[in-house]
Design an enzyme around this catalytic site. Structure first.
Site, mmCIF file in Angstrom:
data_model
loop_
_atom_site.group_PDB
_atom_site.id
_atom_site.type_symbol
_atom_site.label_atom_id
_atom_site.label_comp_id
_atom_site.label_asym_id
_atom_site.label_seq_id
_atom_site.Cartn_x
_atom_site.Cartn_y
_atom_site.Cartn_z
ATOM 1 N N GLN A 105 0.894 -1.353 0.174
ATOM 2 C CA GLN A 105 0.246 0.113 0.122
ATOM 3 C C GLN A 105 1.007 1.323 -0.049
ATOM 4 O OE1 GLN A 105 -2.212 1.830 3.182
ATOM 5 N NE2 GLN A 105 -4.131 1.049 2.171
ATOM 6 N N TYR A 179 -5.945 11.293 3.750
ATOM 7 C CA TYR A 179 -4.626 11.386 3.355
ATOM 8 C C TYR A 179 -4.628 12.193 1.944
ATOM 9 C CZ TYR A 179 -3.675 8.515 7.277
ATOM 10 O OH TYR A 179 -3.783 7.855 8.596
#
Length: 370
Positions: A105, A179
């Site tokens: 990720q 994010y």
């Protein structure tokens, strides 16, 4: 006798150019066990145990890309430098030795980085974002210029190329939870007036450029999954899309850029994403994009992760409702988090019809790496 869980969850699934042997993924969970950003031997064993325990796919915690402002904590893993990639290579080998698949990720925290007193390896780097607006931390940050955008996009592409070189089976782009990429998608944090701001199509441009850069940097069959959410780390009511039509705009841009699948992060998988439909966010992602979708959020449990952090109790619920939705083709794959922390063999037990043998989740599992 084959159990219903085995019948539904043991089916293989194609993601990009690979085949995942079953429909169970280990969800990405930040564990803060990578000193100086380097995953340890314990990390390799931790992921390998979940592969051995039946997870068809393991997704790593968010790994920081090679950009000075990408990270916030020195105990969270990186995917650049000398030591971290070498260590990740050993993690990949350990998972593959258990016949598992593993995706990296890729992550940039954006405005979640503290604007003062930042941590190594780049303590001098400030927080950056589409409009420099705070995200749960005090103080404004730097409004990204075109050069900043180009640098970050390039860093995502480089990170994906590194992941492929190290033997990872695919990557997941972290575009959720507030994010950096999500900050561009969300109207509350993106007040830009250039090509990256304004309507939802323009706010999706940065995310699409990231995916396109990754697609160009890796082999054609190398899978790219994009993780999306409505909620943010500091705001559970946030929404990047007010309805299916808006969500479809985001998905369409990402599919055109080269995304192979979507990981729709929700706090509770059984909650509908929009009015007038029982479909959850993964269900809508699958329906609107035509791509495989992964669901996640309190699988097998009666409360969400944030409730645990606040001291709340979480009990087991079983997965019959989840299987109903999977059988109805609402989504294609199920990501499990906390139950994999308490029981590395959760998947194997579920597939074998041994649900009564699953080790119950407790808050203590959040602090351990085993």
């Amino acid at each position: 006798m084959t159990t219903r869980a085995a019948r539904l969850l043991s089916r293989p699934l194609t993601l990009g150019g690979i085949t995942v042997p079953n429909r169970i993924a280990m969800a990405p969970m930040t564990r803060f066990h990578s000193p100086d950003g380097v995953p340890s031997e314990a990390t390799a064993a931790y992921f390998a145990r979940r592969a051995a325990g039946g997870a068809g796919l393991v997704i790593t915690e968010g790994t920081y890309i090679d950009h000075p402002s990408a990270g916030q904590f020195d105990q969270v893993s990186r995917l650049y430098g000398d030591a971290a990639p070498a260590s990740w290579s050993r993690v990949v080998e350990a998972v593959h030795a258990e016949n598992g698949l593993i995706f990296a990720q890729l992550m940039h925290v954006g405005m979640f980085r503290h604007t003062g007193g930042a941590t190594p390896p780049h303590p001098e780097a400030g927080a950056i974002g589409p409009s420099g607006l705070p995200m749960g931390t005090p103080g404004a940050g730097h409004v990204m210029t075109q050069a900043d955008i180009d640098d970050v996009v390039r860093a995502f592409g480089d990170a994906a190329a590194t992941a492929e070189r190290l033997g990872f089976d695919g990557v997941e782009v972290h575009a959720a939870h507030g994010y950096l990429i999500d900050q561009f998608l969300w109207s509350e944090t993106n007040h830009r007036t250039d090509a990256y701001g304004g309507d939802l199509s323009s706010r999706s441009r940065f995310a699409a450029e990231v995916v396109a850069a990754i697609r160009a940097a890796v082999a054609p069959g190398f899978p790219i999954v994009v993780r999306l959410s409505q909620w943010k780390e500091h705001d559970f009511t946030a929404r990047i899309a007010d309805g299916p039509e808006e969500f479809g705009i985001i998905l369409g841009k990402l599919v055109d850029a080269g995304a192979d699948a979507f990981h729709a992060s929700t706090r509770r998988y059984w909650e509908p994403a929009f009015d007038d439909s029982d479909l959850n966010l993964a269900g809508w992602a699958r329906k609107l994009s035509g791509k495989p979708a992964i669901t996640v959020g309190s699988v097998g449990l009666d409360n969400d992760f944030r409730s645990n952090l606040a001291g709340g109790h979480t009990g087991a619920t079983g997965i019959d409702g989840l299987l109903d939705r999977l059988e109805a083709d609402e989504f294609d794959m199920v990501a499990v988090g906390r139950l994999f922390l308490s029981d590395p063999a959760w998947a194997r037990k579920i597939l074998d019809g041994r649900e009564d043998e699953v080790t119950a989740f407790t808050r203590e599992a959040l602090n351990a790496l085993y």
